[in-house]
Write a protein that holds these residues in place. Structure first.
Motif, mmCIF file in Angstrom:
data_model
loop_
_atom_site.group_PDB
_atom_site.id
_atom_site.type_symbol
_atom_site.label_atom_id
_atom_site.label_comp_id
_atom_site.label_asym_id
_atom_site.label_seq_id
_atom_site.Cartn_x
_atom_site.Cartn_y
_atom_site.Cartn_z
ATOM 1 N N GLU A 145 0.832 -1.193 0.000
ATOM 2 C CA GLU A 145 0.000 0.000 0.000
ATOM 3 C C GLU A 145 0.879 1.261 0.000
ATOM 4 O O GLU A 145 1.933 1.290 0.642
ATOM 5 C CB GLU A 145 -0.902 0.026 1.240
ATOM 6 C CG GLU A 145 -1.862 -1.148 1.356
ATOM 7 C CD GLU A 145 -3.100 -0.947 0.502
ATOM 8 O OE1 GLU A 145 -3.187 0.086 -0.205
ATOM 9 O OE2 GLU A 145 -3.985 -1.823 0.549
ATOM 10 N N PRO A 146 0.457 2.320 -0.687
ATOM 11 C CA PRO A 146 1.282 3.540 -0.752
ATOM 12 C C PRO A 146 1.478 4.216 0.594
ATOM 13 O O PRO A 146 2.452 4.957 0.787
ATOM 14 C CB PRO A 146 0.509 4.435 -1.725
ATOM 15 C CG PRO A 146 -0.887 3.906 -1.727
ATOM 16 C CD PRO A 146 -0.765 2.431 -1.505
ATOM 17 N N TRP A 147 0.575 3.951 1.550
ATOM 18 C CA TRP A 147 0.666 4.584 2.861
ATOM 19 C C TRP A 147 1.451 3.746 3.873
ATOM 20 O O TRP A 147 1.693 4.181 4.998
ATOM 21 C CB TRP A 147 -0.743 4.845 3.420
ATOM 22 C CG TRP A 147 -1.714 3.710 3.254
ATOM 23 C CD1 TRP A 147 -2.657 3.585 2.279
ATOM 24 C CD2 TRP A 147 -1.832 2.534 4.079
ATOM 25 N NE1 TRP A 147 -3.365 2.404 2.445
ATOM 26 C CE2 TRP A 147 -2.881 1.742 3.539
ATOM 27 C CE3 TRP A 147 -1.169 2.075 5.203
ATOM 28 C CZ2 TRP A 147 -3.271 0.527 4.099
ATOM 29 C CZ3 TRP A 147 -1.550 0.859 5.758
ATOM 30 C CH2 TRP A 147 -2.587 0.098 5.209
ATOM 31 N N PHE A 148 1.866 2.526 3.499
ATOM 32 C CA PHE A 148 2.429 1.583 4.460
ATOM 33 C C PHE A 148 3.711 2.097 5.114
ATOM 34 O O PHE A 148 3.881 1.999 6.340
ATOM 35 C CB PHE A 148 2.700 0.241 3.778
ATOM 36 C CG PHE A 148 3.296 -0.796 4.696
ATOM 37 C CD1 PHE A 148 2.486 -1.584 5.494
ATOM 38 C CD2 PHE A 148 4.683 -0.983 4.779
ATOM 39 C CE1 PHE A 148 3.021 -2.534 6.351
ATOM 40 C CE2 PHE A 148 5.229 -1.930 5.632
ATOM 41 C CZ PHE A 148 4.388 -2.705 6.421
ATOM 42 N N ALA A 149 4.641 2.617 4.342
ATOM 43 C CA ALA A 149 5.966 2.984 4.875
ATOM 44 C C ALA A 149 5.857 3.999 5.998
ATOM 45 O O ALA A 149 6.575 3.907 7.012
ATOM 46 C CB ALA A 149 6.852 3.512 3.754
ATOM 47 N N ALA A 150 4.965 4.962 5.853
ATOM 48 C CA ALA A 150 4.801 5.973 6.908
ATOM 49 C C ALA A 150 3.959 5.443 8.061
ATOM 50 O O ALA A 150 4.165 5.825 9.220
ATOM 51 C CB ALA A 150 4.151 7.225 6.322
ATOM 52 N N ALA A 151 3.020 4.538 7.767
ATOM 53 C CA ALA A 151 2.060 4.105 8.777
ATOM 54 C C ALA A 151 2.592 3.000 9.682
ATOM 55 O O ALA A 151 2.252 2.947 10.869
ATOM 56 C CB ALA A 151 0.775 3.633 8.088
ATOM 57 N N PHE A 152 3.420 2.098 9.157
ATOM 58 C CA PHE A 152 3.809 0.923 9.936
ATOM 59 C C PHE A 152 4.567 1.287 11.215
ATOM 60 O O PHE A 152 4.278 0.708 12.276
ATOM 61 C CB PHE A 152 4.626 -0.043 9.080
ATOM 62 C CG PHE A 152 4.861 -1.374 9.739
ATOM 63 C CD1 PHE A 152 3.822 -2.285 9.892
ATOM 64 C CD2 PHE A 152 6.115 -1.723 10.228
ATOM 65 C CE1 PHE A 152 4.023 -3.512 10.512
ATOM 66 C CE2 PHE A 152 6.330 -2.943 10.845
ATOM 67 C CZ PHE A 152 5.283 -3.835 10.995
ATOM 68 N N PRO A 153 5.526 2.235 11.204
ATOM 69 C CA PRO A 153 6.190 2.594 12.475
ATOM 70 C C PRO A 153 5.205 3.137 13.518
ATOM 71 O O PRO A 153 5.346 2.847 14.711
ATOM 72 C CB PRO A 153 7.203 3.660 12.059
ATOM 73 C CG PRO A 153 7.473 3.373 10.612
ATOM 74 C CD PRO A 153 6.158 2.919 10.062
ATOM 75 N N ALA A 154 4.215 3.906 13.077
ATOM 76 C CA ALA A 154 3.218 4.428 14.016
ATOM 77 C C ALA A 154 2.373 3.293 14.586
ATOM 78 O O ALA A 154 2.016 3.302 15.774
ATOM 79 C CB ALA A 154 2.319 5.454 13.323
ATOM 80 N N PHE A 155 2.063 2.306 13.750
ATOM 81 C CA PHE A 155 1.284 1.151 14.197
ATOM 82 C C PHE A 155 2.087 0.338 15.215
ATOM 83 O O PHE A 155 1.550 -0.084 16.259
ATOM 84 C CB PHE A 155 0.920 0.302 12.988
ATOM 85 C CG PHE A 155 -0.103 -0.768 13.257
ATOM 86 C CD1 PHE A 155 -1.399 -0.439 13.623
ATOM 87 C CD2 PHE A 155 0.218 -2.104 13.132
ATOM 88 C CE1 PHE A 155 -2.359 -1.417 13.850
ATOM 89 C CE2 PHE A 155 -0.731 -3.100 13.366
ATOM 90 C CZ PHE A 155 -2.021 -2.746 13.731
ATOM 91 N N GLU A 156 3.367 0.132 14.944
ATOM 92 C CA GLU A 156 4.231 -0.575 15.892
ATOM 93 C C GLU A 156 4.286 0.162 17.226
ATOM 94 O O GLU A 156 4.214 -0.468 18.296
ATOM 95 C CB GLU A 156 5.642 -0.704 15.322
ATOM 96 C CG GLU A 156 5.806 -1.724 14.222
ATOM 97 C CD GLU A 156 7.251 -1.866 13.808
ATOM 98 O OE1 GLU A 156 7.814 -2.973 13.915
ATOM 99 O OE2 GLU A 156 7.833 -0.844 13.373
#
Length: 278
Positions: A145-156
């Motif tokens: 997904e285009p938003w994954f790289a920015a979102a995954f650290p916040a999710f972690e």
């Protein structure tokens, strides 16, 4: 907006939408007001939804005793709603954390349930909450997904205990499609929709006795549908299947491409599957 009275005297509200045979709907959250459920992707074309605002949420009153927010204590509210509706038995649909309330209701009142649909329901009541590992494994499915790289650290960080994450980054992991419909649901998820005090009390471990619940559910003869989202992390499909395994007469299905709110991701698929079961 109809009002009825719980056994402890608390005035409770529900919202009726659609036409047809009534379907009692228990919201998740935990302890989120029922309005986020909308018309469940158009299920109102087939059934009259009776959307309960759990005590202390939406248009239902705050109880005098906060201990009654506990999941097992709210079983009596569901039974009072059945009596208020004048129904011998009820069809029940429960979403997410509402699934634990539905499990406890079915165990205590097995002869009052005619059909039970459990939608992306994490089996807290069976002693199996979704783990951080579950959620991270599901999140990694979204790596393209285009938003994954920015979102995954916040999710972690959220899973590690960050109490104030950038929810605009975290929220996409709960949806199969991060589109305008999903954004609108998240934008509406303000503090007025969830009772933050009650959500922790709802899941008090003292509310649940998993071995006793498994024994009781094994005797429930009503047909049960357990629907999981392919991309959902809480619960992942394998965890949701444990809910189906607790019943003698259950169907298990995984909606392709769906997250935690499958009626938003593919309304036609959701309504077709749930509608045919009901």
């Amino acid at each position: 907006m109809p009002i009825f009275t719980a056994p402890d005297g608390t005035p409770l509200a529900y919202h009726a939408r659609g036409a047809g045979e009534p379907l009692v709907v228990l919201p998740g959250g935990p302890m989120r007001a029922s309005r986020y459920l909308g018309d469940l992707g158009g299920l109102t074309a087939h059934r009259r939804l009776i959307l309960l605002d759990l005590r202390g949420t939406g248009d239902s009153a705050v109880p005098a005793d906060p201990a009654t927010y506990r999941c097992d204590r709210q079983v009596d509210d569901v039974e009072a709603l059945r009596v208020h509706l004048g129904l011998e038995r009820i069809d029940v649909l429960a979403h997410s954390a509402g699934g634990s309330l539905a499990l406890l209701y079915a165990a205590r009142h097995p002869h009052r349930v005619s059909r039970l649909a459990l939608i992306t329901a994490t089996p807290w009541a069976l002693g199996r909450p979704a783990t951080a590992g579950d959620r991270l494994a599901a999140a990694r499915l979204r790596a393209d997904e285009p938003w994954f790289a920015a979102a995954f650290p916040a999710f972690e960080a959220w899973l590690a205990g960050d109490d104030d994450p950038d929810w605009a980054l975290v929220a996409p992991f709960f949806h199969g499609r991060w589109d305008d419909t999903a954004r609108a649901l998240e934008a509406a998820a303000d503090d007025e929709q969830t009772n933050s005090e009650a959500e922790h009390r709802f899941l008090d471990p003292a509310a649940f006795d998993p071995p006793a619940l498994r024994t009781a559910l094994a005797a429930v003869t009503a047909p049960v549908l357990v629907l999981a989202g392919e991309l959902d992390g809480g619960p992942r499909p394998a965890l949701a299947r444990l809910v189906a395994d607790a019943f003698p007469n259950a169907e298990f299905t995984v909606q392709p491409g769906a997250g935690h709110y499958p009626w938003l991701d593919d309304p036609d698929s959701f309504v077709g599957r749930v509608g045919s079961f009901l």
